[in-house]
Write an enzyme that holds these catalytic residues in place. Structure first.
Site, PDB file in Angstrom:
ATOM      1  N   LYS A   1      35.043  45.202  39.840  1.00 47.47           N
ATOM      2  CA  LYS A   1      36.088  45.236  38.651  1.00 47.47           C
ATOM      3  C   LYS A   1      36.266  44.780  37.798  1.00 47.47           C
ATOM      4  O   LYS A   1      35.606  45.291  36.494  1.00 47.47           O
ATOM      5  CB  LYS A   1      37.723  44.798  39.653  1.00 47.47           C
TER       6      LYS A   1
ATOM      7  N   LYS B   1      37.680  35.658  28.844  1.00 48.59           N
ATOM      8  CA  LYS B   1      37.047  35.371  30.754  1.00 48.59           C
ATOM      9  C   LYS B   1      36.514  36.372  30.620  1.00 48.59           C
ATOM     10  O   LYS B   1      35.979  36.365  31.995  1.00 48.59           O
ATOM     11  CB  LYS B   1      38.694  35.717  31.081  1.00 48.59           C
TER      12      LYS B   1
ATOM     13  N   THR C   1      42.696  38.822  35.519  1.00 50.95           N
ATOM     14  CA  THR C   1      41.660  38.589  35.192  1.00 50.95           C
ATOM     15  C   THR C   1      42.153  40.273  34.246  1.00 50.95           C
ATOM     16  O   THR C   1      41.951  40.985  35.524  1.00 50.95           O
ATOM     17  CB  THR C   1      40.511  38.761  35.296  1.00 50.95           C
TER      18      THR C   1
END
Length: 299
Positions: free
Chosen positions: A244, A176, A100
């Protein structure tokens, strides 16, 4: 160019290990790489051709390199760091990034790979460790159409659903990112709901049963709340992962000057959990930020 047959996979965590074993089952010559020697040993026992800490010595033998590391910084380190693999790959080799990352970072990596005559598919994944082990991940991918023909067998082995978003690198990463917005908000909302139930002295197993058979249910509620019920915060995906990922969501939105009030609130919840020392625990541990309640304790 011919279909890939010899594949290196970097990152043998809960997702990468399952993907590597899926590739082995599908008949690919599979090489796995991780700094954890136990993970490398486990993959060798499963039938990997080689498993070790660095892909660099094997890079020239690979048709494709799949990266399943934690974040963009690790992707850049693997490819371009002191022991970077990119310069050792054969020209024309395929790199598949499943991590990601911000779309802007994926585009920057693509530019550097292109300068080395290397191809890239931007292919972030979702589904968790169980689906990775079963070869049933969802992949949100972008790249040249001909690359997907070349890597068809690879994606057939690891994925139940391959969504080709478009030809432009960064489109997969953007999808994503939006997905992680939902995932993070759903986990935070699930934690908030269960904390409120605890405060109201509602039995948490009863609350779980009600919600999972009613309209308020979500995949994340159904998957994460059992961790709270069991008092088991062994990390499947950690609090700091969502610090994150929701940070990436907000950074992307800031670049677009687009407001995300729910994602912002969820990010603050995960930050609070990390600040209190729960960063390496399962992301369901975000429930621990609520005070004045009793939660189940693990056995």
């Amino acid at each position: 160019m011919s279909a890939v047959s010899r594949i290196g996979l970097v990152g043998l965590g809960s997702m990468g290990m399952g993907m590597a074993k899926s590739l082995i089952r599908a008949g690919f010559d599979t090489l796995g790489f991780d700094l954890n020697p136990d993970a490398c040993a486990a993959l060798s026992e499963a039938g990997a051709v080689a498993a070790g800490p660095s892909a660099q010595p094997y890079a020239a033998e690979l048709d494709a390199l799949v990266l399943v590391v934690v974040n963009g910084a690790q992707v850049e380190s693997v490819l371009f760091g002191e022991h970077g693999v990119a310069k050792a790959l054969r020209p024309g080799s395929l790199v598949v990034i499943c991590s990601t990352m911000a779309a802007s970072q994926t585009k920057a990596v693509h530019q550097r790979l292109s300068e080395l005559n290397l191809e890239l598919i931007d292919a972030p994944i979702s589904g968790g460790a169980i689906k990775a082990a079963d070869g049933k991940l969802s992949v949100m991918a972008s790249g040249k159409p001909e690359l997907f023909e070349r890597a068809k067998g690879l994606f057939d082995a690891i994925a139940e659903r391959l969504y080709v978003i478009g030809p432009d690198i960064g489109q997969g990463s953007t999808v994503k990112t939006i997905h992680q917005l939902l995932a993070g908000v759903h986990i935070a909302a699930a934690a908030e709901a269960m904390a409120m139930a605890a405060k109201a002295d509602i039995p948490l197993d009863l609350m779980f049963d009600v919600v999972t058979h009613s309209a308020g249910n979500s995949w994340m509620f159904e998957n994460r709340v059992p961790h709270i019920l069991d008092g088991d915060y062994t990390p499947r995906s950690s609090v700091d992962i969502f610090v994150k990922d929701l940070g990436l969501v907000l950074d992307t939105a800031h670049q677009m000057k687009f407001p995300l009030p729910l994602a912002s609130a969820a990010h603050q919840m995960f930050l609070a959990a990390s600040n209190e020392g729960f960063g390496r625990e399962d992301d369901a541990a975000v429930v621990k930020i609520f005070k004045g309640i009793e939660l189940p304790e693990g056995k």
